[in-house]
Scaffold this active site. Sequence first.
Site, PDB file in Angstrom:
ATOM      1  N   ASN A 126     -43.741 -47.875 -26.561  1.00  0.00           N
ATOM      2  CA  ASN A 126     -43.046 -46.651 -26.190  1.00  0.00           C
ATOM      3  C   ASN A 126     -41.594 -46.609 -26.658  1.00  0.00           C
ATOM      4  OD1 ASN A 126     -42.333 -44.246 -24.301  1.00  0.00           O
ATOM      5  ND2 ASN A 126     -40.988 -45.909 -23.630  1.00  0.00           N
ATOM      6  N   TYR A 141     -36.398 -39.900 -37.524  1.00  0.00           N
ATOM      7  CA  TYR A 141     -37.309 -40.070 -36.385  1.00  0.00           C
ATOM      8  C   TYR A 141     -38.691 -39.505 -36.715  1.00  0.00           C
ATOM      9  CZ  TYR A 141     -39.199 -39.240 -31.665  1.00  0.00           C
ATOM     10  OH  TYR A 141     -39.985 -39.192 -30.540  1.00  0.00           O
ATOM     11  N   LYS A 201     -42.234 -41.546 -37.004  1.00  0.00           N
ATOM     12  CA  LYS A 201     -43.408 -41.235 -36.192  1.00  0.00           C
ATOM     13  C   LYS A 201     -44.620 -40.913 -37.060  1.00  0.00           C
ATOM     14  CE  LYS A 201     -41.689 -41.801 -32.072  1.00  0.00           C
ATOM     15  NZ  LYS A 201     -42.142 -42.914 -31.199  1.00  0.00           N
TER      16      LYS A 201
END
Length: 249
Positions: free
Chosen positions: A79, A143, A147
């Site tokens: 996470n 980011y 991802k």
Amino acid sequence: MDGTDPSRRTVVVTGGTRGVGAGIAEAFVRTGARVVACARRPPEVPAPGCEFVPVDLRDTVAVHELFAGLDRLDVLVNNAGGTPYGLLGERDAERHARVIELNLTVPLTASLAARHHLAAARGSIVMIGSVSGARPSPGTAAYGAAKAGLDSLARTMAVEWAPEIRVNTLVLGMVRTELSALHYGDEEGIAAVGATVPLGRLAEPREIGEAAVFLASDAAAYITGSSLLVHGGGERPAFLDAATVNKEA
């Protein structure tokens, strides 16, 4: 770290001390699992039943020591991640590289360090992805790129490590956390942003936690290499509001 009841599953949640991570950790605690949350800083409000282990997840040696200290491991939830807002041209390459490291290299490092334990338990890995990895992400480009890479990594990992380890990704939309005000403003702003989602609101961390519990459970025993969208229906296409056709037809 000493083990407890040998019949209990052990779950590690990286970045499990606040926001989405805390919601995930608390959801696994409710299942009766032994939950270990790791991050650089301790939680401001410790979650009942959740152990905290301080670790800099960018430190490969420290990450390997963390998993070597466990007696067993059934579930790893990758996470830890995130990014500040900043357009591509406003930051140098090194800053963008650190975002990619946190959101892509760190999950890979943790997964490799956990592999032996997870294979022995025939366990699973849950990656925490983002809709930013599947659409343009102005202001969070590195980011989004990380991802996108994480989703690809999970799919390949699922093939290479099967059948001992299942690997899946939760692809998140907007989640209401203690940091929501930094991104969306006051309560009115948060409500306005939530109204753009088909379900009419942002997700709650506990809902992400329940989805993670499902992917790690026996109910998902035949699910691997998959991406589960948890985004409330996604984003309403802007062209629907811009179109001039008769909307009452």
